[in-house]
Design a protein around this motif. Sequence first.
Motif, PDB file in Angstrom:
ATOM      1  N   ALA A   1     -16.866  28.068  68.861  1.00  0.00           N
ATOM      2  CA  ALA A   1     -16.916  27.024  67.835  1.00  0.00           C
ATOM      3  C   ALA A   1     -17.021  27.586  66.413  1.00  0.00           C
ATOM      4  O   ALA A   1     -16.936  26.834  65.445  1.00  0.00           O
ATOM      5  CB  ALA A   1     -18.083  26.090  68.104  1.00  0.00           C
ATOM      6  N   GLU A   2     -17.218  28.900  66.300  1.00  0.00           N
ATOM      7  CA  GLU A   2     -17.394  29.493  64.969  1.00  0.00           C
ATOM      8  C   GLU A   2     -16.430  30.663  64.780  1.00  0.00           C
ATOM      9  O   GLU A   2     -16.628  31.736  65.344  1.00  0.00           O
ATOM     10  CB  GLU A   2     -18.835  29.995  64.798  1.00  0.00           C
ATOM     11  CG  GLU A   2     -19.096  30.521  63.411  1.00  0.00           C
ATOM     12  CD  GLU A   2     -20.536  30.975  63.233  1.00  0.00           C
ATOM     13  OE1 GLU A   2     -20.742  31.968  62.529  1.00  0.00           O
ATOM     14  OE2 GLU A   2     -21.429  30.336  63.796  1.00  0.00           O
ATOM     15  N   PRO A   3     -15.364  30.474  64.019  1.00  0.00           N
ATOM     16  CA  PRO A   3     -14.404  31.563  63.816  1.00  0.00           C
ATOM     17  C   PRO A   3     -15.047  32.773  63.138  1.00  0.00           C
ATOM     18  O   PRO A   3     -15.940  32.630  62.312  1.00  0.00           O
ATOM     19  CB  PRO A   3     -13.339  30.954  62.906  1.00  0.00           C
ATOM     20  CG  PRO A   3     -13.559  29.492  62.927  1.00  0.00           C
ATOM     21  CD  PRO A   3     -14.987  29.259  63.299  1.00  0.00           C
ATOM     22  N   ALA A   4     -14.565  33.941  63.520  1.00  0.00           N
ATOM     23  CA  ALA A   4     -14.995  35.165  62.857  1.00  0.00           C
ATOM     24  C   ALA A   4     -14.220  35.287  61.542  1.00  0.00           C
ATOM     25  O   ALA A   4     -13.334  34.491  61.254  1.00  0.00           O
ATOM     26  CB  ALA A   4     -14.725  36.363  63.756  1.00  0.00           C
ATOM     27  N   LYS A   5     -14.560  36.292  60.768  1.00  0.00           N
ATOM     28  CA  LYS A   5     -13.841  36.512  59.514  1.00  0.00           C
ATOM     29  C   LYS A   5     -12.347  36.617  59.800  1.00  0.00           C
ATOM     30  O   LYS A   5     -11.953  37.192  60.817  1.00  0.00           O
ATOM     31  CB  LYS A   5     -14.333  37.805  58.862  1.00  0.00           C
ATOM     32  CG  LYS A   5     -15.775  37.758  58.438  1.00  0.00           C
ATOM     33  CD  LYS A   5     -16.198  39.111  57.912  1.00  0.00           C
ATOM     34  CE  LYS A   5     -17.688  39.117  57.647  1.00  0.00           C
ATOM     35  NZ  LYS A   5     -18.186  40.438  57.299  1.00  0.00           N
ATOM     36  N   PRO A   6     -11.520  36.120  58.914  1.00  0.00           N
ATOM     37  CA  PRO A   6     -10.074  36.204  59.157  1.00  0.00           C
ATOM     38  C   PRO A   6      -9.600  37.649  59.257  1.00  0.00           C
ATOM     39  O   PRO A   6     -10.096  38.524  58.565  1.00  0.00           O
ATOM     40  CB  PRO A   6      -9.451  35.525  57.939  1.00  0.00           C
ATOM     41  CG  PRO A   6     -10.535  34.696  57.365  1.00  0.00           C
ATOM     42  CD  PRO A   6     -11.835  35.391  57.701  1.00  0.00           C
ATOM     43  N   PHE A   7      -8.657  37.864  60.161  1.00  0.00           N
ATOM     44  CA  PHE A   7      -8.021  39.169  60.324  1.00  0.00           C
ATOM     45  C   PHE A   7      -6.534  38.978  60.100  1.00  0.00           C
ATOM     46  O   PHE A   7      -5.902  38.183  60.785  1.00  0.00           O
ATOM     47  CB  PHE A   7      -8.272  39.725  61.729  1.00  0.00           C
ATOM     48  CG  PHE A   7      -7.441  40.933  62.033  1.00  0.00           C
ATOM     49  CD1 PHE A   7      -7.735  42.150  61.440  1.00  0.00           C
ATOM     50  CD2 PHE A   7      -6.363  40.862  62.896  1.00  0.00           C
ATOM     51  CE1 PHE A   7      -6.967  43.271  61.710  1.00  0.00           C
ATOM     52  CE2 PHE A   7      -5.598  41.974  63.167  1.00  0.00           C
ATOM     53  CZ  PHE A   7      -5.903  43.180  62.575  1.00  0.00           C
TER      54      PHE A   7
ATOM     55  N   ILE B   1     -10.081  34.423  63.867  1.00  0.00           N
ATOM     56  CA  ILE B   1     -10.310  34.967  65.198  1.00  0.00           C
ATOM     57  C   ILE B   1     -11.387  34.093  65.836  1.00  0.00           C
ATOM     58  O   ILE B   1     -12.498  34.011  65.320  1.00  0.00           O
ATOM     59  CB  ILE B   1     -10.791  36.433  65.127  1.00  0.00           C
ATOM     60  CG1 ILE B   1      -9.862  37.277  64.286  1.00  0.00           C
ATOM     61  CG2 ILE B   1     -10.968  37.012  66.507  1.00  0.00           C
ATOM     62  CD1 ILE B   1      -8.474  37.404  64.826  1.00  0.00           C
ATOM     63  N   THR B   2     -11.059  33.443  66.937  1.00  0.00           N
ATOM     64  CA  THR B   2     -12.031  32.554  67.590  1.00  0.00           C
ATOM     65  C   THR B   2     -12.145  32.869  69.080  1.00  0.00           C
ATOM     66  O   THR B   2     -11.764  32.064  69.928  1.00  0.00           O
ATOM     67  CB  THR B   2     -11.635  31.079  67.416  1.00  0.00           C
ATOM     68  OG1 THR B   2     -10.287  30.909  67.872  1.00  0.00           O
ATOM     69  CG2 THR B   2     -11.744  30.632  65.984  1.00  0.00           C
ATOM     70  N   PRO B   3     -12.680  34.045  69.421  1.00  0.00           N
ATOM     71  CA  PRO B   3     -12.877  34.325  70.843  1.00  0.00           C
ATOM     72  C   PRO B   3     -13.925  33.385  71.425  1.00  0.00           C
ATOM     73  O   PRO B   3     -14.817  32.911  70.719  1.00  0.00           O
ATOM     74  CB  PRO B   3     -13.352  35.772  70.871  1.00  0.00           C
ATOM     75  CG  PRO B   3     -13.795  36.081  69.499  1.00  0.00           C
ATOM     76  CD  PRO B   3     -13.115  35.131  68.571  1.00  0.00           C
ATOM     77  N   SER B   4     -13.808  33.120  72.706  1.00  0.00           N
ATOM     78  CA  SER B   4     -14.771  32.241  73.381  1.00  0.00           C
ATOM     79  C   SER B   4     -16.149  32.872  73.437  1.00  0.00           C
ATOM     80  O   SER B   4     -17.160  32.196  73.285  1.00  0.00           O
ATOM     81  CB  SER B   4     -14.300  31.941  74.809  1.00  0.00           C
ATOM     82  OG  SER B   4     -13.041  31.336  74.795  1.00  0.00           O
ATOM     83  N   VAL B   5     -16.173  34.184  73.678  1.00  0.00           N
ATOM     84  CA  VAL B   5     -17.433  34.910  73.840  1.00  0.00           C
ATOM     85  C   VAL B   5     -17.283  36.275  73.169  1.00  0.00           C
ATOM     86  O   VAL B   5     -16.228  36.896  73.240  1.00  0.00           O
ATOM     87  CB  VAL B   5     -17.768  35.104  75.339  1.00  0.00           C
ATOM     88  CG1 VAL B   5     -18.993  35.983  75.526  1.00  0.00           C
ATOM     89  CG2 VAL B   5     -17.957  33.768  76.032  1.00  0.00           C
TER      90      VAL B   5
END
Length: 168
Positions: free
Chosen positions: A24-30, A35-39
């Motif tokens: 539910a919380e995207p990581a910094k853009p790459f 980047i929105t991995p599940s885990v």
Amino acid sequence: MGIPSIVRAVTPFCPDLELVDTHAEPAKPFDGKDITPSVIAYARSFRRTQTSDIVFAEIIPEFNYADTDDPFTDRPKLSWSSDDPESFERDSRATRDTLGQITLYAAAHLAAQFRTHIFSLLVFREHSRLLRWDRSGWSSLKNFRYGRVIRPVLLALQPRASRSPWIR
């Protein structure tokens, strides 16, 4: 089975890692993409300040419900007489999506850290697949079914997990 259930089920097998539900919380853009991995799995000794942070990720597993989403096959049909022998890569929209997704995560993971290699774990309903990525590409283990060879795979990863972040 939702992501929180999966995290609870897998956590006992990873005592030195904290598995965090990050979908539910995207990581910094790459490279301009969120980047929105599940885990994301972090070292338990690491004190996170945010939910999704690929810079400090240890491993980024990908969970897919359908076994048909596995982008690889362990039984390629090789025909030396054919002009187009079947590859070990499966070719469908779902498998291309999975392969694109894990490639993006691996590229972001390698770009964010000064490591020689990283691991990815693809988890499907009936089996899993471990991938090793480095700057030149990737290699994959044959898929493994739960309960048969998961213990040897975990034992193989355990020495890595018990090392300090500087050595990993």
